[in-house]
Design an enzyme around this catalytic site. Structure first.
Site, PDB file in Angstrom:
ATOM      1  CB  CYS A  92      49.916  46.694  47.895  1.00 38.41           C
ATOM      2  SG  CYS A  92      48.762  45.994  48.994  1.00 38.41           S
ATOM      3  CB  CYS A 140      47.576  39.271  46.330  1.00 38.58           C
ATOM      4  SG  CYS A 140      46.600  40.267  47.665  1.00 38.58           S
ATOM      5  CB  CYS A 186      49.065  41.563  43.372  1.00 44.81           C
ATOM      6  SG  CYS A 186      48.653  43.343  43.191  1.00 44.81           S
ATOM      7  CB  CYS A 211      36.358  50.462  38.908  1.00 47.66           C
ATOM      8  SG  CYS A 211      36.807  49.727  40.554  1.00 47.66           S
ATOM      9  CB  CYS A 217      33.162  50.586  40.920  1.00 44.61           C
ATOM     10  SG  CYS A 217      33.545  49.147  41.874  1.00 44.61           S
ATOM     11  CB  CYS A 238      31.838  45.262  42.341  1.00 45.77           C
ATOM     12  SG  CYS A 238      32.991  44.490  41.129  1.00 45.77           S
ATOM     13  NE  ARG A 240      30.524  45.046  37.019  1.00 45.84           N
ATOM     14  CZ  ARG A 240      29.710  45.767  36.347  1.00 45.84           C
ATOM     15  NH1 ARG A 240      29.954  46.262  34.921  1.00 45.84           N
ATOM     16  NH2 ARG A 240      28.860  46.405  36.986  1.00 45.84           N
TER      17      ARG A 240
END
Length: 336
Positions: A56, A60, A63, A100, A132, A192, A264
């Site tokens: 990616c 972040c 991550c 998800c 999701c 979400c 959640r």
């Protein structure tokens, strides 16, 4: 007891006062609100599938999938549809009601890979599961295509407060995240969106993030509260663990602010004991992520297994909640 009304006009000072309520009183208040809107004996158990892992371009700081950091994650191509369907079917057989699918993309692109994801959405939905997706930023037209494929929910977390956000991520803005949520809201796909505890944020940052979520109208139907999993190789690898009391406070506050939403208990749950998880359920969490391979999304994010979770739910007298469908989703009416 009168039913707690759904509000969208929360003031930050009100939220701060709720968050700082003496803990046992806060849990009691949140548990009372929870029972007004939800069946407290039901927990939704979800499965997260990494359909495209690693590489990616985002930065972040937490991550493992960022290409900017040297972590144990190895980039992998988009999974084949049949592989995803097999994982989803196995999850359903274990009582999972929501799947998800996450892709390590900065944004959705109108290409053959997105076409493949749309087919996955259609076929996993056809299994009778809530589906999701978390695919990064997307446009209004892409959100519409996901809606047409049958998508139940789209995940796009705020992560933290607007004020602290640039400390954690510089490759997209807070406004970009809110814009993607707006694009999802142009469809009937549910939202979400939540955050991560343990990024180095202050209590004020947590209150600010919850304020942003609680003043969205309607509220996100799903609010994940994640606990940082410190990943070697990332800038946040040496962050201290989040105290369980902070997790419970965040969950309880979210439950009071957004009473109709599912809250959640998501990433980071693997390090919590059964007693600590029970406190989270008492405070209003009504969903968890479970796994058959010990990982939530990648090898760096541990997740309790199906058998261990079933044992815990049995011990606590909790049952797995069946899936919902978009056409049967009740609107968030304002109750006076």
């Amino acid at each position: 007891m009168s039913v707690s009304r759904i509000r969208y006009d929360w003031d930050s000072s009100e939220i701060g006062a709720i968050y700082n309520t003496p803990l046992l009183e806060l849990i009691y208040q949140a548990a009372s609100v929870h029972r007004q809107y939800h069946d407290s004996t039901k927990i939704q158990v979800c499965k997260l599938i990494s359909i495209k892992t690693g590489a990616c371009p985002e930065d972040c700081s937490y991550c493992a999938q960022s290409s900017r950091y040297k972590t144990a994650v190895k980039p992998e191509a988009l999974l084949e549809k049949e592989t995803v369907l097999n994982i989803a079917q196995k999850a359903k057989e274990s009582g999972i009601s929501r799947v998800c699918m996450g892709a390590a993309w900065r944004e959705v692109r109108d290409n053959s890979q997105f076409d493949q994801v749309l087919e996955m959405v259609k076929e996993v939905t056809a299994l009778g599961l809530e589906v999701c997706c978390t695919l990064g930023m997307l446009t209004e037209s892409q959100a519409k295509r996901l809606e047409d494929a049958g998508l139940y929910a789209y995940n796009h977390n705020l992560d933290t407060s607007a004020e602290y956000y640039n400390t954690i991520i510089t490759t997209r803005t807070y406004g970009d995240r809110l814009h993607t949520i707006d694009n999802v809201r142009s469809t009937n796909v549910t939202v979400c969106s939540g955050g991560i505890l343990g990024l180095g944020e202050t209590v004020g940052d947590r209150v600010s993030m919850l304020h942003t979520l609680a003043t969205l109208q309607p509220h996100p139907e799903s609010v994940p509260i994640n606990i940082l999993s410190q990943v070697p190789g990332t800038p946040l690898e040496n962050q201290p663990d989040v105290p369980i009391w902070d997790v419970v406070r965040a969950i309880a506050t979210a439950r009071i602010l957004m009473p109709a939403s599912d809250v959640r208990l998501s990433a980071g749950r693997a390090r919590l004991s059964q007693v600590e998880q029970a406190l989270c359920f008492m405070a209003g969490a009504n969903s968890i992520f479970s796994s058959d391979d010990g990982h939530m999304l990648t090898v760096t994010t541990p997740c309790p297994g199906y058998n261990a979770d079933q044992e815990m739910l049995n011990l606590l007298g909790l049952e797995m909640r069946p899936p919902k469908t978009r056409d049967k989703l009740a609107p968030q009416a304002v109750i006076n």
